[in-house]
Design an enzyme around this catalytic site. Structure first.
Site, PDB file in Angstrom:
ATOM      1  N   TYR A 117       0.872  -1.166   0.000  1.00  0.00           N
ATOM      2  CA  TYR A 117       0.000   0.000   0.000  1.00  0.00           C
ATOM      3  C   TYR A 117       0.912   1.220   0.000  1.00  0.00           C
ATOM      4  O   TYR A 117       1.541   1.532   1.004  1.00  0.00           O
ATOM      5  CB  TYR A 117      -0.922  -0.003   1.222  1.00  0.00           C
ATOM      6  CG  TYR A 117      -2.037  -1.010   1.114  1.00  0.00           C
ATOM      7  CD1 TYR A 117      -3.302  -0.624   0.683  1.00  0.00           C
ATOM      8  CD2 TYR A 117      -1.825  -2.349   1.426  1.00  0.00           C
ATOM      9  CE1 TYR A 117      -4.332  -1.545   0.576  1.00  0.00           C
ATOM     10  CE2 TYR A 117      -2.848  -3.277   1.319  1.00  0.00           C
ATOM     11  CZ  TYR A 117      -4.097  -2.871   0.892  1.00  0.00           C
ATOM     12  OH  TYR A 117      -5.111  -3.788   0.781  1.00  0.00           O
ATOM     13  N   CYS A 118       1.006   1.870  -1.143  1.00  0.00           N
ATOM     14  CA  CYS A 118       1.877   3.026  -1.355  1.00  0.00           C
ATOM     15  C   CYS A 118       1.016   4.275  -1.148  1.00  0.00           C
ATOM     16  O   CYS A 118       0.162   4.594  -1.970  1.00  0.00           O
ATOM     17  CB  CYS A 118       2.430   2.948  -2.773  1.00  0.00           C
ATOM     18  SG  CYS A 118       3.589   4.237  -3.188  1.00  0.00           S
ATOM     19  N   ILE A 119       1.228   4.955  -0.024  1.00  0.00           N
ATOM     20  CA  ILE A 119       0.291   5.970   0.442  1.00  0.00           C
ATOM     21  C   ILE A 119       0.959   7.346   0.522  1.00  0.00           C
ATOM     22  O   ILE A 119       2.083   7.473   1.005  1.00  0.00           O
ATOM     23  CB  ILE A 119      -0.256   5.569   1.832  1.00  0.00           C
ATOM     24  CG1 ILE A 119      -0.849   4.153   1.803  1.00  0.00           C
ATOM     25  CG2 ILE A 119      -1.263   6.595   2.341  1.00  0.00           C
ATOM     26  CD1 ILE A 119      -2.031   3.962   0.865  1.00  0.00           C
TER      27      ILE A 119
END
Length: 145
Positions: A117-119
């Site tokens: 999950y690249c947030i």
């Protein structure tokens, strides 16, 4: 939770936070305050305060954005197909406020399920363990015992 109006959001969020969460922008890599940040606590939606990710699931993916192996609760985020910029990606949004958070990819640590999950840090607010109870997130203290 009632989502704040556009005018309220423009008054309370920085220009970058507004652009990321409301206009699906992406902050520059390695520019966010939480990219290289590893204190114990949880990350919540900057708009609504809904709990999103735990520091226990955060890792250094080397991509320039905070990366997590999973959300605190799968139902806390929603995923949506994203065909922008000539790519096919999976966008991650907060469930209640519908804030754009980032994207999820299948190149994460295999032993943790294989997801990354690249947030955007601009979409997040960090709540340290010491403040969880005081800020109304006491139910998440058990994650850190």
């Amino acid at each position: 939770m009632t989502k704040p109006t556009e005018e309220e959001l423009k008054q309370t969020l920085t220009d970058l936070q507004y652009a990321v969460t409301q206009e699906n922008a992406t902050e520059r890599p390695f520019s966010g305050e939480y990219d290289d940040f590893y204190q114990d606590g949880i990350y919540v939606d900057i708009v609504s305060g809904e709990p999103l990710f735990s520091s226990l699931d955060k890792y250094d993916a080397g991509c320039g954005w905070p990366s997590f192996t999973k959300p605190i609760e799968k139902r806390g985020v929603k995923e949506k197909a994203d065909f922008s910029h000539g790519m096919h990606r999976v966008e991650v949004r907060s469930q209640e406020a519908d804030s754009h958070l980032g994207h999820v990819f299948t190149d994460g640590p295999l032993q943790e399920g294989g997801l990354r999950y690249c947030i955007n840090a601009a979409a997040l607010r960090f709540v340290p363990v010491a403040d969880l109870e005081k800020e109304g997130y006491g139910e998440y203290l058990s994650l850190f015992k």
